[in-house]
Design an enzyme around this catalytic site. Structure first.
Site, PDB file in Angstrom:
ATOM      1  CB  ALA A  95      -0.908  -0.002   1.229  1.00  0.00           C
ATOM      2  CB  SER A  96       1.094   4.222   0.854  1.00  0.00           C
ATOM      3  OG  SER A  96       1.406   5.588   0.784  1.00  0.00           O
ATOM      4  N   GLY A  97       3.436   3.760  -0.580  1.00  0.00           N
ATOM      5  CA  GLY A  97       4.741   3.585  -1.215  1.00  0.00           C
ATOM      6  C   GLY A  97       4.952   2.161  -1.705  1.00  0.00           C
ATOM      7  CE1 TYR A  99      -0.940  -0.968  -7.412  1.00  0.00           C
ATOM      8  CE2 TYR A  99      -0.636   1.349  -7.983  1.00  0.00           C
ATOM      9  CZ  TYR A  99      -1.047   0.066  -8.328  1.00  0.00           C
ATOM     10  OH  TYR A  99      -1.545  -0.195  -9.587  1.00  0.00           O
ATOM     11  N   GLY A 117      -3.291  -0.385  -2.869  1.00  0.00           N
ATOM     12  CA  GLY A 117      -3.827   0.958  -3.145  1.00  0.00           C
ATOM     13  C   GLY A 117      -3.232   1.956  -2.174  1.00  0.00           C
TER      14      GLY A 117
END
Length: 254
Positions: A95-97, A99, A117
């Site tokens: 997730a975040s970084g 992704y 996501g």
């Protein structure tokens, strides 16, 4: 010894490199449970320069972290996939970084229950002005220009500084959207509509176009072998010299 090395050369098979990126993304070298650009970039470079490595699987298990480190790893993947296929295999969380460093791979695999996501950016500014006032600390700044002094913990946030900080967060978010849009062949508006920090399961991410296939690490390795045009290969785990691989099998025959 030359005879022995000839035998080794004859036995050397095609390799699928599996690079483990697990933990929070921070700047620097990285270690077993921290992703740093140092070890990941070096592993990607070593894998793409090894002629026996036919393709690369990046195994990601990360809630995210530093935007700059994510961008540096993204760039290294961009350089690598021009030479060899890069397949991402998502673990429990990407997730975040997590992704960000996945979005430009040739193919992305996720588990049904993977949390992914969280395409978004936030910034934090510690501020102790109320606390300082309560305990009797008085801080004052003298400056010759409105932007001359740096941020102070002990004073309320200056509106101009706040505006500049927000602009910087928006710029990073815009870059993140652009990276995902290019990697996933979507428009930035399409990405923005499913971004804004929201998280998705692997199943939902597949429907939304954030991932390509549902499957585990073995599926990703098989797919990477197909992209690398090899049927007889062995798996090699990276970063191999920096720390013990999280996999119990350093090399597995296939």
């Amino acid at each position: 010894s030359s005879a022995a090395s000839d035998v080794y050369k004859r036995q050397k098979k095609d390799i699928i490199a599996v690079i483990y990126a697990q933990g929070e993304i921070r700047g620097g070298e990285g270690e077993v449970n921290i992703i740093g650009e140092g070890s990941i970039k070096r592993s990607l470079k070593a894998a793409r320069e090894d002629k026996n490595v036919k393709s690369i699987v990046l195994r990601i298990d990360s809630p995210g972290g530093s935007a700059l480190t994510s961008e540096l790893i993204w760039r290294e993947i961009e350089l690598t996939k021009k030479i060899k296929p890069v397949v991402v295999s998502m673990g429990n969380v990407a997730a975040s970084g997590g992704y960000y460093i996945a979005c430009n791979a040739n193919t992305i695999f996720a588990e049904k229950s993977t949390i992914t996501g969280s395409i978004g950016v936030f910034g934090m500014l510690p501020n102790m002005s109320t606390f300082a006032k309560n305990i009797g600390i008085n801080a004052e700044q003298v400056k010759t220009h409105e932007n001359a002094s740096g941020y102070s913990l002990f004073e309320p946030i200056d509106e101009n500084f706040k505006k500049i900080t927000l602009e910087s967060i928006e710029t990073i978010y815009g870059t993140f959207l652009k990276r995902v849009a290019e990697g996933r062949k979507m428009t930035t508006a399409q990405v923005d509509s499913i971004a804004q920090g929201r998280v998705w399961t692997g199943t939902d991410a597949l429907k939304l176009g954030l991932v390509d296939k549902i499957g585990g690490l073995e599926d990703a390795i098989k797919h990477a072998a197909t992209l690398g045009k090899t049927k007889s290969y062995q798996v090699e785990n990276y970063p191999c010299l920096l720390y013990t691989s999280p996999s119990p099998r350093d090399r597995q025959k296939s």
